[in-house]
Design a protein around this motif. Sequence first.
Motif, PDB file in Angstrom:
ATOM      1  N   ASP A 247     -15.280  -7.771 -44.569  1.00 46.14           N
ATOM      2  CA  ASP A 247     -13.911  -8.126 -44.934  1.00 46.14           C
ATOM      3  C   ASP A 247     -13.049  -8.341 -43.697  1.00 46.14           C
ATOM      4  N   GLY A 248     -12.125  -9.275 -43.812  1.00 50.19           N
ATOM      5  CA  GLY A 248     -11.312  -9.671 -42.674  1.00 50.19           C
ATOM      6  C   GLY A 248     -10.540  -8.534 -42.034  1.00 50.19           C
ATOM      7  N   THR A 249     -10.073  -7.589 -42.837  1.00 47.34           N
ATOM      8  CA  THR A 249      -9.331  -6.456 -42.286  1.00 47.34           C
ATOM      9  C   THR A 249     -10.199  -5.660 -41.322  1.00 47.34           C
ATOM     10  N   GLU A 250     -11.470  -5.476 -41.686  1.00 50.14           N
ATOM     11  CA  GLU A 250     -12.390  -4.739 -40.820  1.00 50.14           C
ATOM     12  C   GLU A 250     -12.750  -5.559 -39.583  1.00 50.14           C
ATOM     13  N   VAL A 251     -12.915  -6.860 -39.754  1.00 50.39           N
ATOM     14  CA  VAL A 251     -13.189  -7.746 -38.615  1.00 50.39           C
ATOM     15  C   VAL A 251     -12.064  -7.643 -37.590  1.00 50.39           C
ATOM     16  N   ASP A 252     -10.831  -7.731 -38.056  1.00 51.63           N
ATOM     17  CA  ASP A 252      -9.683  -7.678 -37.148  1.00 51.63           C
ATOM     18  C   ASP A 252      -9.581  -6.313 -36.466  1.00 51.63           C
ATOM     19  N   TYR A 253      -9.835  -5.243 -37.223  1.00 52.93           N
ATOM     20  CA  TYR A 253      -9.760  -3.897 -36.655  1.00 52.93           C
ATOM     21  C   TYR A 253     -10.814  -3.708 -35.568  1.00 52.93           C
ATOM     22  N   GLN A 254     -12.060  -4.061 -35.863  1.00 51.12           N
ATOM     23  CA  GLN A 254     -13.137  -3.860 -34.895  1.00 51.12           C
ATOM     24  C   GLN A 254     -12.952  -4.748 -33.661  1.00 51.12           C
ATOM     25  N   SER A 255     -12.357  -5.906 -33.831  1.00 53.86           N
ATOM     26  CA  SER A 255     -12.066  -6.765 -32.682  1.00 53.86           C
ATOM     27  C   SER A 255     -11.017  -6.127 -31.779  1.00 53.86           C
ATOM     28  N   ARG A 256     -10.042  -5.448 -32.391  1.00 55.48           N
ATOM     29  CA  ARG A 256      -8.999  -4.790 -31.599  1.00 55.48           C
ATOM     30  C   ARG A 256      -9.537  -3.594 -30.827  1.00 55.48           C
ATOM     31  N   VAL A 257     -10.455  -2.842 -31.435  1.00 54.33           N
ATOM     32  CA  VAL A 257     -10.957  -1.641 -30.753  1.00 54.33           C
ATOM     33  C   VAL A 257     -12.130  -1.954 -29.828  1.00 54.33           C
TER      34      VAL A 257
END
Length: 254
Positions: free
Chosen positions: A189-199
Amino acid sequence: MRKIAGVVGIIGMLAAVPAEARSLAAIKQDGTLRVGMTGDYAPYSLRLPDGSLKGADVTMAGELAKVLGVKVEIVPTTWKTLKDDLLADRYDVAMGGVTVTPDRASVADFSVPVLTDGKRPIVRCADKARFVTVKDIDKPEVRVVVNPGGTNQRFADANFPHASVRVFPDNRAIFQEIAQNRADVMVTDGTEVDYQSRVNPGVLCPATVPDAFNKNDKAYWMTRDPALKAAVDEWLTKTLKSGAYARALAKAAE
């Protein structure tokens, strides 16, 4: 053979019947709201090394319990056992990034949607222009990694018959499989993609897809009781309108 098939069918139907699911009245009488969470899906819920949980829906679980006038108990579950645990009455409400699906909706109630998301690829930053379509990913030389039991695995099974798909058991550590070049891509899911990209800055990136591969709603999934659903929906509608959920999600994603 027909008798055996009939018995198997009956057993299957019985397995899909909730085991004495608790009503809102029973929850209030007991004084505890049991919330099922996987603890492996940031920024919704994530179990830390010390055993504690953080995430937007950890916060929301506490807020819902307050509104109902009870305490909250977090019940560990997994994406693979999420449905079985609900039907076995191990928890009352599942929170933490649960996707609305027809299969889940057939046995229990969903709240009003929390948000709408969709599947997108996460890759090493050097490959962000390489995997932009399902066709780009569905090739024998592409190593797809996926966590077991949920909608990510269903999507991979349905869309990547030619790729090398590997199921990895720990969704908290799965992204390091890509970072360490043991896998090429994960579609989640996009929310997880964005989160993991940030961390994982400069290491993991969202693929430059023009849009998500699909659309799906996230919601809270609960035992069938009209009073419980009405109470959750009333609280959640106010929470979404006030911006409290968006603030909790933004804080958890920091």
